[in-house]
Motif scaffolding. Structure first.
Motif, short mmCIF file in Angstrom:
data_model
loop_
_atom_site.label_atom_id
_atom_site.label_comp_id
_atom_site.label_asym_id
_atom_site.label_seq_id
_atom_site.Cartn_x
_atom_site.Cartn_y
_atom_site.Cartn_z
N TYR A 128 0.92 -1.20 -0.09
CA TYR A 128 0.05 -0.04 -0.02
C TYR A 128 0.98 1.21 0.06
O TYR A 128 0.72 2.20 -0.81
N VAL A 129 1.88 1.27 0.84
CA VAL A 129 2.68 2.35 0.75
C VAL A 129 3.56 2.53 -0.04
O VAL A 129 3.83 3.63 -0.75
N LEU A 130 4.22 1.63 -0.88
CA LEU A 130 4.72 1.87 -2.35
C LEU A 130 3.77 2.54 -3.17
O LEU A 130 4.16 3.43 -3.99
N GLY A 131 2.50 2.19 -3.31
CA GLY A 131 1.52 2.74 -4.18
C GLY A 131 1.45 4.35 -3.75
O GLY A 131 1.14 5.21 -4.67
N VAL A 132 1.35 4.71 -2.65
CA VAL A 132 1.33 5.87 -2.00
C VAL A 132 2.73 6.53 -2.71
O VAL A 132 2.61 7.76 -3.15
N ALA A 133 3.85 6.12 -2.43
CA ALA A 133 5.16 6.85 -2.64
C ALA A 133 5.10 7.00 -4.36
O ALA A 133 5.42 8.11 -4.81
N GLU A 134 4.69 6.04 -5.23
CA GLU A 134 4.29 6.19 -6.51
C GLU A 134 3.38 7.56 -6.84
O GLU A 134 4.00 8.37 -7.98
N ASP A 150 11.91 0.78 8.66
CA ASP A 150 11.47 1.04 7.32
C ASP A 150 11.12 2.54 6.99
O ASP A 150 10.93 3.34 7.94
N MET A 151 10.73 2.69 5.58
CA MET A 151 10.31 4.20 5.54
C MET A 151 8.97 4.37 5.41
O MET A 151 8.56 5.21 4.91
N VAL A 152 8.12 3.43 5.83
CA VAL A 152 6.82 3.61 5.86
C VAL A 152 6.36 4.73 6.48
O VAL A 152 5.31 5.48 6.02
N GLY A 153 6.86 5.12 7.90
CA GLY A 153 6.51 6.10 8.72
C GLY A 153 6.64 7.64 7.92
O GLY A 153 5.76 8.51 7.85
N ARG A 154 7.71 7.76 7.08
CA ARG A 154 8.09 8.94 6.36
C ARG A 154 7.19 9.03 5.18
O ARG A 154 6.58 10.18 5.12
N VAL A 155 6.67 8.04 4.56
CA VAL A 155 5.98 8.14 3.55
C VAL A 155 4.41 8.46 4.09
O VAL A 155 3.75 9.37 3.45
N LEU A 157 2.73 9.85 -4.77
CA LEU A 157 3.03 11.22 -4.27
C LEU A 157 4.61 11.72 -4.85
O LEU A 157 4.58 13.00 -4.84
N TYR A 158 5.17 10.90 -5.20
CA TYR A 158 6.66 11.27 -5.46
C TYR A 158 7.09 11.32 -6.78
O TYR A 158 7.82 11.96 -7.45
N TRP A 159 6.61 10.08 -7.42
CA TRP A 159 6.97 9.86 -8.76
C TRP A 159 5.88 9.82 -9.89
O TRP A 159 6.01 9.29 -10.95
N TYR A 160 4.64 10.75 -9.67
CA TYR A 160 4.07 11.02 -10.75
C TYR A 160 3.22 9.97 -11.17
O TYR A 160 2.84 9.65 -12.63
N GLY A 161 2.81 8.74 -10.40
CA GLY A 161 2.35 7.65 -10.75
C GLY A 161 3.35 6.47 -11.49
O GLY A 161 2.71 5.56 -11.75
N GLU A 162 4.52 6.90 -11.38
CA GLU A 162 5.40 5.97 -12.17
C GLU A 162 5.96 4.89 -11.13
O GLU A 162 5.79 5.13 -9.84
N SER A 163 6.57 3.89 -11.56
CA SER A 163 7.14 2.74 -10.55
C SER A 163 8.50 3.25 -9.82
O SER A 163 8.77 2.70 -8.92
#
Length: 345
Positions: free
Chosen positions: A151-157, A273-278, A159-165
């Protein structure tokens, strides 16, 4: 008028919330619907409630307590709304909304770490941790939102990467807009969140696990280690509930039209892990737009048996959640046995 919140039974001393934001006229069709569909029983009526709203509240409290009784990880509190503040499609005027949320507000749910246990499973048989996690993720999709590395990887994509992987496209745009000559200069100057940073403390399969083992291979691994045996048996219980105890409630929240910013449980790889940051960045971002404080939102018709049918299916969903909790408790409680070394003098 707005009715004050009414307590719903919950565990761990966190009271549920049952609120109806509506005029008094709403309580009559709601109570009538609950009565005709069997949610309100003769025993509820014999209690001589002070109002139709109190009658509905008593019946819903009893049913929700039955659904959540015995849960020790998931934080599910029920809230009923007729006229939510924002984010919902307005054409569903003859509906109420069943929200499941935590008792203490956004992201106040329990947190468990599973990395150490997953590494143990992988040490017994390569691919075993992945297979168990992939199966767990499928079960999570049948429950109110569980926050996981996937779930959090999807949020990162988003939030940070314009929907890219990964960050490649975002870096290109940052170079164009920021006046940097090289990628190295950009990364040295900005706190740029990268895919490598996201996976710095966990393997990539923690967010994207695959079923790599057959049933036969899993059973052979279970025969070699008692911890693996416990996990496999607990996963079998989850699978049997999925096969034989449906149908389950639809908690996908597809009709919301806004970000959900609450979770029934937070599953992390480790505390480092980086979950908290995201999640921190996501919550700040979500509050600038439309958001709903809930892990699940379901539209239900006020008149008819929608509420009764949903509660009945939530009984099966609650049974599934408790079986999943058993697996998660084993993973969270795992401790590698210590090796004792005897020194002879």
């Amino acid at each position: 008028m707005t009715f004050a919140p009414l307590a719903l039974p919950s565990l761990a001393d966190l009271p549920g919330v049952y609120t109806i934001r509506s005029g008094e006229s709403f309580s009559h069709p709601l109570a009538l619907s609950l009565l005709h569909s069997g949610v309100i029983t003769e025993a509820d009526v014999r209690q001589r409630p002070k109002s139709e709203l109190a009658l509905a509240q008593a019946a819903l409290s009893r049913r929700w307590e039955q659904i959540t009784a015995g849960m020790n990880l998931f934080d599910w509190n029920l809230r009923i709304e007729q006229a939510p503040e924002h984010g919902y499609p307005q054409y569903l005027e003859e509906h109420l909304w069943a929200l499941i949320q935590t008792g203490g507000g956004p992201v106040t749910c329990a947190v468990i770490c599973i990395g150490r246990a997953m590494e143990k499973l992988e040490s017994v048989r390569a691919g075993l941790g992945q297979t168990v996690l992939a199966t767990l993720y499928d079960a999570f999709r049948m429950l109110p939102t569980v926050c996981t590395p996937r779930y959090v990887l999807g949020v990162a994509e988003y939030l940070y990467w314009y929907g890219e992987s990964d960050e490649d496209e975002a870096i290109k745009q940052a170079l164009d807009m920021g006046g940097y000559d090289t990628v190295e200069e950009l990364l040295a100057s900005e706190d740029f969140f990268t895919r490598d940073k996201f996976f710095s403390e966990m393997p990539e399969w923690a967010a994207q696990p695959r079923r790599t083992l057959t049933r036969r291979q899993i059973q052979l691994a279970a025969g070699r280690d008692p911890f693996v045996r416990e996990i496999v048996d607990a996963m079998d219980a989850v699978w049997n509930i999925v096969r034989f105890y449906g149908p389950f409630a639809d908690v996908r929240s597809e009709d919301v039209g806004a970000d959900l910013i609450d979770f029934g449980l937070l599953v992390r790889w480790s505390e480092d892990d980086m979950v908290g940051r995201v999640l921190d960045d996501f919550l700040h971002h979500a509050q600038e737009g439309d958001y709903v404080i809930a892990s699940s939102v379901t539209p239900l018709k006020i008149v008819g048996a929608d509420m009764a049918d949903w509660l009945k299916r939530m009984e099966s969903t609650g049974m599934l959640a408790k079986a999943v909790e058993r697996v998660l408790s084993l993973l969270a409680d795992f401790q590698e046995p210590r090796t004792l070394v005897r020194v002879l003098v």
